[in-house]
Enzyme design. Sequence first.
Site, PDB file in Angstrom:
ATOM      1  CD  GLU A  90       1.398   6.202  -1.484  1.00  0.00           C
ATOM      2  OE1 GLU A  90       1.778   5.136  -0.972  1.00  0.00           O
ATOM      3  OE2 GLU A  90       0.936   6.242  -2.640  1.00  0.00           O
ATOM      4  CE1 TYR A 147       5.655   2.740  -2.165  1.00  0.00           C
ATOM      5  CE2 TYR A 147       4.534   3.392  -0.132  1.00  0.00           C
ATOM      6  CZ  TYR A 147       4.504   3.093  -1.485  1.00  0.00           C
ATOM      7  OH  TYR A 147       3.333   3.178  -2.162  1.00  0.00           O
ATOM      8  CG  ASP A 185       4.524  -1.131  -3.873  1.00  0.00           C
ATOM      9  OD1 ASP A 185       5.051  -1.617  -4.903  1.00  0.00           O
ATOM     10  OD2 ASP A 185       3.297  -0.927  -3.773  1.00  0.00           O
TER      11      ASP A 185
END
Length: 358
Positions: free
Chosen positions: A36, A119, A137
Amino acid sequence: MDKHLFADNILNWYAKNKRDLPWRHTKDPYFIWLSEVILQQTRVKQGLPYYEKFVETYPTVKDLAEADEQSVLRLWQGLGYYSRARNLHAAAKFVHQELADKFPASYQELLKMKGVGKYTASAIASFAYNEKVEVVDGNVFRVLARVFGIATDIASHQGAKEFDALAKSLLPDEQTDEYNQGMMEFGALQCTPQKPNCMYCPMQSGCVAFQQGKQKELPVKIKKLKIKNRYFHYLIFEYQKNDEVFLGMKQRVGKDIWSGLYDFWLEEKSALQNTEALMGESDWAKELTEEWVISKESVAYKHILTHQRIQATFHHIQVPVSQTDQEFFKDLHFFKLDEIVDLPKPVLIDNYLNKNFF
Ligand code: SF4
């Protein structure tokens, strides 16, 4: 569109179309976190080799925590946004030192890690622990704005709240990990920014943007990126000793771009200047003795970052080795060329070195 139909569409589409990516074969939160962070502001194709390098070099969070920052930055070199790498390293140390290598196991706990915002915390919590949290996102904003015909500015506070609430209300009770990944993948591959594949889309009959021909108008993003022009003049102080070339380099500090990376002596001005003009208004020129030789001035190199457009020239200055220990050079460290190879450097500097010295 009905909430259940929407979730079913996403899950079915994802099962058939998902890309086979290494972080999708693991539930290990450390690997998911690595993927990520690497993929923020980075395309999958570009990020994939970096993910593989990090997993191989630092197979556990402890390995990453115990690495020195310079090696982490060196491995990150070329990905940009170097604060991500520094935060990654700091967060790994936090997990290692404060949590005895036990990775935070919930959305709230994940938020305590440096560089982990809403996020990233929700992505890790969802993908690794199947926690029922929405992941929003840029891809998800686009899909929701189009399917539900929402014209609120996605860059506004109101937009963030509205889309977050909608995403939360759409979450299915089961398979939220697959569903969240499916939403992001659907936005990345099917409902793409420029050419959404509406002809073969399972959402078609209930999609407002498709029905009203508004794919190009949605999502609405009003905030424009301000691009700053910067003009860098790099002075490359160099000398030779025993047939080896030494270059003066400096580690960048502070909040500006590339903090922690090495570049040369930098003079930043409001426009590009040739060496002569630069000397006219720079302190270093006062130090210039007859033994210093300005040997070369490069053409201008352009380097584009998301918020900045950099133009850089390189000015080579040969100095006698006997003068390099004077006060003037105290902020520079002179490295042999083979030592420079291992230093973390901005791509602009790396390219210039490769072209001119290696
Ligand atoms: S129909 Fe087109 S705009 Fe609507 S979700 Fe599908 S790809 Fe996106």
